[in-house]
Motif scaffolding. Structure first.
Motif, PDB file in Angstrom:
ATOM      1  N   ILE A 245      21.610 -25.828  23.480  1.00 32.31           N
ATOM      2  CA  ILE A 245      21.171 -24.536  24.024  1.00 32.31           C
ATOM      3  C   ILE A 245      21.169 -24.545  25.555  1.00 32.31           C
ATOM      4  N   GLY A 246      21.032 -25.726  26.157  1.00 35.72           N
ATOM      5  CA  GLY A 246      21.004 -25.819  27.617  1.00 35.72           C
ATOM      6  C   GLY A 246      22.321 -25.498  28.282  1.00 35.72           C
ATOM      7  N   GLU A 247      23.384 -25.341  27.493  1.00 34.13           N
ATOM      8  CA  GLU A 247      24.715 -25.083  28.053  1.00 34.13           C
ATOM      9  C   GLU A 247      25.048 -23.595  28.145  1.00 34.13           C
ATOM     10  N   ILE A 248      24.180 -22.707  27.647  1.00 29.99           N
ATOM     11  CA  ILE A 248      24.570 -21.298  27.551  1.00 29.99           C
ATOM     12  C   ILE A 248      24.432 -20.568  28.883  1.00 29.99           C
ATOM     13  N   ASP A 249      25.261 -19.571  29.053  1.00 33.64           N
ATOM     14  CA  ASP A 249      25.321 -18.759  30.257  1.00 33.64           C
ATOM     15  C   ASP A 249      24.100 -17.845  30.366  1.00 33.64           C
ATOM     16  N   ALA A 250      23.750 -17.460  31.595  1.00 34.95           N
ATOM     17  CA  ALA A 250      22.573 -16.624  31.844  1.00 34.95           C
ATOM     18  C   ALA A 250      22.633 -15.297  31.091  1.00 34.95           C
ATOM     19  N   SER A 251      23.840 -14.689  30.997  1.00 37.31           N
ATOM     20  CA  SER A 251      23.949 -13.393  30.318  1.00 37.31           C
ATOM     21  C   SER A 251      23.650 -13.516  28.824  1.00 37.31           C
ATOM     22  N   VAL A 252      24.058 -14.613  28.230  1.00 37.44           N
ATOM     23  CA  VAL A 252      23.779 -14.837  26.813  1.00 37.44           C
ATOM     24  C   VAL A 252      22.309 -15.168  26.613  1.00 37.44           C
ATOM     25  N   GLN A 253      21.713 -15.871  27.576  1.00 33.41           N
ATOM     26  CA  GLN A 253      20.279 -16.177  27.506  1.00 33.41           C
ATOM     27  C   GLN A 253      19.454 -14.899  27.386  1.00 33.41           C
ATOM     28  N   VAL A 254      19.845 -13.871  28.133  1.00 32.13           N
ATOM     29  CA  VAL A 254      19.110 -12.596  28.107  1.00 32.13           C
ATOM     30  C   VAL A 254      19.153 -11.978  26.713  1.00 32.13           C
ATOM     31  N   LYS A 255      20.321 -11.982  26.092  1.00 30.29           N
ATOM     32  CA  LYS A 255      20.455 -11.374  24.766  1.00 30.29           C
ATOM     33  C   LYS A 255      19.688 -12.162  23.709  1.00 30.29           C
ATOM     34  N   ILE A 256      19.688 -13.493  23.810  1.00 27.59           N
ATOM     35  CA  ILE A 256      18.921 -14.297  22.860  1.00 27.59           C
ATOM     36  C   ILE A 256      17.432 -14.032  23.038  1.00 27.59           C
ATOM     37  N   LEU A 257      16.985 -13.909  24.270  1.00 32.33           N
ATOM     38  CA  LEU A 257      15.580 -13.610  24.540  1.00 32.33           C
ATOM     39  C   LEU A 257      15.169 -12.300  23.883  1.00 32.33           C
ATOM     40  N   ARG A 258      16.055 -11.302  23.939  1.00 31.89           N
ATOM     41  CA  ARG A 258      15.742 -10.011  23.327  1.00 31.89           C
ATOM     42  C   ARG A 258      15.628 -10.133  21.806  1.00 31.89           C
ATOM     43  N   VAL A 259      16.527 -10.882  21.190  1.00 30.65           N
ATOM     44  CA  VAL A 259      16.472 -11.039  19.741  1.00 30.65           C
ATOM     45  C   VAL A 259      15.171 -11.718  19.333  1.00 30.65           C
ATOM     46  N   LEU A 260      14.766 -12.719  20.106  1.00 25.49           N
ATOM     47  CA  LEU A 260      13.530 -13.425  19.777  1.00 25.49           C
ATOM     48  C   LEU A 260      12.318 -12.514  19.914  1.00 25.49           C
ATOM     49  N   GLY A 261      12.375 -11.604  20.889  1.00 23.73           N
ATOM     50  CA  GLY A 261      11.230 -10.716  21.104  1.00 23.73           C
ATOM     51  C   GLY A 261      11.236  -9.485  20.219  1.00 23.73           C
ATOM     52  N   GLU A 262      12.398  -8.834  20.084  1.00 26.06           N
ATOM     53  CA  GLU A 262      12.476  -7.551  19.374  1.00 26.06           C
ATOM     54  C   GLU A 262      13.135  -7.652  18.006  1.00 26.06           C
ATOM     55  N   ARG A 263      13.767  -8.808  17.711  1.00 23.01           N
ATOM     56  CA  ARG A 263      14.498  -9.013  16.461  1.00 23.01           C
ATOM     57  C   ARG A 263      15.594  -7.949  16.269  1.00 23.01           C
ATOM     58  N   SER A 264      16.248  -7.627  17.360  1.00 22.45           N
ATOM     59  CA  SER A 264      17.338  -6.652  17.286  1.00 22.45           C
ATOM     60  C   SER A 264      18.353  -6.922  18.398  1.00 22.45           C
ATOM     61  N   PHE A 265      19.567  -6.380  18.235  1.00 21.57           N
ATOM     62  CA  PHE A 265      20.640  -6.556  19.215  1.00 21.57           C
ATOM     63  C   PHE A 265      21.741  -5.557  18.902  1.00 21.57           C
ATOM     64  N   GLU A 266      22.739  -5.454  19.791  1.00 19.75           N
ATOM     65  CA  GLU A 266      23.940  -4.673  19.536  1.00 19.75           C
ATOM     66  C   GLU A 266      25.137  -5.610  19.568  1.00 19.75           C
ATOM     67  N   ARG A 267      26.131  -5.305  18.754  1.00 20.98           N
ATOM     68  CA  ARG A 267      27.368  -6.068  18.827  1.00 20.98           C
ATOM     69  C   ARG A 267      28.042  -5.824  20.182  1.00 20.98           C
ATOM     70  N   VAL A 268      28.876  -6.777  20.595  1.00 14.13           N
ATOM     71  CA  VAL A 268      29.642  -6.595  21.830  1.00 14.13           C
ATOM     72  C   VAL A 268      30.534  -5.364  21.668  1.00 14.13           C
ATOM     73  N   GLY A 269      30.420  -4.440  22.610  1.00 13.07           N
ATOM     74  CA  GLY A 269      31.209  -3.218  22.545  1.00 13.07           C
ATOM     75  C   GLY A 269      30.631  -2.159  21.629  1.00 13.07           C
ATOM     76  N   GLY A 270      29.450  -2.379  21.091  1.00 10.41           N
ATOM     77  CA  GLY A 270      28.844  -1.426  20.168  1.00 10.41           C
ATOM     78  C   GLY A 270      27.563  -0.831  20.719  1.00 10.41           C
TER      79      GLY A 270
END
Length: 458
Positions: A245-270
């Motif tokens: 997990i320490g290898e992931i980019d900052a932009s991906v870190q933000v999206k993972i943080l959101r899933v952990l907090g809100e349990r939701s996300f959008e597909r890329v381009g969706g």
């Protein structure tokens, strides 16, 4: 020589049963019975691979014989023989567990085909059961070997955290078994029947990793010719393991943080928000706390991930577990390579205990596989070990031990010699062995060693 397949033929017509015996006895071990009573006696006195019975018999009919046979602890494959007018009854027998039926007069070619097909089917069923059992074992504690205090603490933590929804951060050097721990947590959790999906984050570029985790819509980027479901969606209801997990980019870190907090996300381009119920277990061989200080990893994500923290010790810090692991790996690779290697020579044992194992459990496992392959006389010798292991360990003076000792005896001798070399100074002896002072004290007590006093103090 392999044991012949055994067949029981039940038929009240003498010429029919004798004809079948003559036709089959060149390939199989054939027994015959003229009625149900005789068949029951044989079925209860020994095991049969195949039962071939006529439907119409004096006393109990073939249907009842099949029912009795199928109720046995080790039931045979059952084939029904019947006249054309009783085919419906034979089909009913199949519904109740018979493998197939034949009409009289018996076509011997078809009978031979049915027998071979039935035996292949049974063999595949047995292999599937074995495979399922092994897969079940690989996701429990059985594949995580260790009795050292540090590993006992890991086991206790796994049992405590597994039933909860908490995210878990597993830290440890490469090869320490982080994915096995994640699998054990999943297997012991209420999610065990849902998917366990692993993603190795370092293997993908940031854009590919984002698509891998969250999926993408058709046309989201060049090459996105179809909609793709991401790993978070695929793991819904189950567990997602994010390795490195320490290898992931900052932009991906933000999206993972959101899933952990809100349990939701959008597909890329969706634009559609997707809800998921996923437990996240992350692993790293890096110091994430240090990366947070250096601004390379988000602090808020770090604390989201480490609700529960499990630190896996390197193998050099739990050498007392090496004998257990060696025994397990010897069994595994002896079976896999159809060899019987059960013993390790004294000098090879010394090397296994003295080597630092920079690749940890993964490297030890590979070394034992190498040794089993090269073993010629049912035991692992020093020359059977990989050169890198053998040369480095021998250079540390771990050779010249008596042969015929088991790993625990070797460990005892090595510790005794180290205490002598260090003049009884436990701290120096522990450093010489590459173990902690506390571990050495415990081993001194276990083996009844005397702390030799002279140049140093214990």
């Amino acid at each position: 020589m392999s044991q012949l397949v055994s067949i029981l033929v039940v038929d009240d017509e003498k010429h029919s049963r004798e004809g079948l015996r003559k036709a089959l006895e060149s390939q199989y071990d054939v027994y015959i019975a003229e009625d149900a009573a005789s068949a029951y006696q044989l079925l209860e006195s020994q095991s049969f691979d195949i039962l071939i019975t006529d439907l119409r018999l004096p006393g109990d009919d073939g249907m009842k014989i099949i029912q009795r046979a199928l109720s046995l602890p080790n039931p045979p494959i059952c084939l029904m023989m019947t006249a054309y007018g009783s085919v419906e009854t034979a089909v009913e027998a199949m519904k109740r567990g018979a493998y197939d039926y034949l009409t009289k007069p018996i076509d011997l070619d078809r009978l031979d085909l049915l027998i071979k097909r039935a035996l292949r089917s049974r063999s595949m069923e047995a292999e599937n059961k074995t495979l399922k059992r092994r897969l079940g074992e690989r996701v429990g504690f059985e594949n995580i070997v260790g009795e050292s205090p540090s590993m006992k603490q890991v086991f206790e933590t796994i049992e405590q955290v597994a039933p909860t929804r908490a995210t878990v951060l597993i830290e440890g050097e490469s090869g320490t078994g982080k994915e096995l721990v994640a699998q054990a947590i999943h297997h012991l959790s209420p999610r065990k029947n849902a998917p366990f999906i692993a993603v190795h984050c370092a293997a993908l570029t940031p854009s590919l990793l984002e698509s891998e985790l969250f999926g993408h819509e058709k046309g989201a980027f060049t090459g996105a010719v179809d909609r793709r479901t991401g790993r978070f969606e695929a793991a819904d209801g189950g567990t997602l393991f994010l390795d490195e997990i320490g290898e992931i980019d900052a932009s991906v870190q933000v999206k993972i943080l959101r899933v952990l907090g809100e349990r939701s996300f959008e597909r890329v381009g969706g634009s559609k928000t997707i809800q998921v119920d996923v437990r996240v277990i992350a692993a790293t061989n890096r110091d994430l706390g240090r990366q947070v200080e250096q601004g390379k990893f988000r602090e808020d994500l770090y604390y989201r991930l480490k609700v529960v923290e499990i630190k896996l010790p390197p193998l050099r810090d739990r050498r007392e577990d090496i004998p257990l692991m060696v025994r397990e790996f010897l069994k595994e690779f002896s079976l896999e390579n159809k060899k019987q290697v059960e013993d390790v020579a004294g000098d090879a044992q010394a090397v296994l205990m003295a080597y630092d194992w920079p690749g940890n459990v993964r490297e030890l496992r590979s070394a034992i596989e190498h040794a089993v392959i090269w073993s010629k006389d049912g035991r692992v010798t020093l020359q059977n070990l990989p050169p890198t292991v053998r040369e480095v360990a021998v250079s540390r003076g771990a050779q010249a031990l008596p042969t015929g000792m088991n790993l625990e005896q070797t460990e005892k001798v090595l510790m005794s010699r180290s205490l002598e070399i260090c003049g009884g100074n436990v701290s120096q002896a522990a450093a010489h062995l590459g173990i902690s002072r506390r571990t050495l004290h415990r081993k001194i007590k276990k083996y009844g060693l005397k702390e030799v006093r002279g140049k140093g103090k214990a």
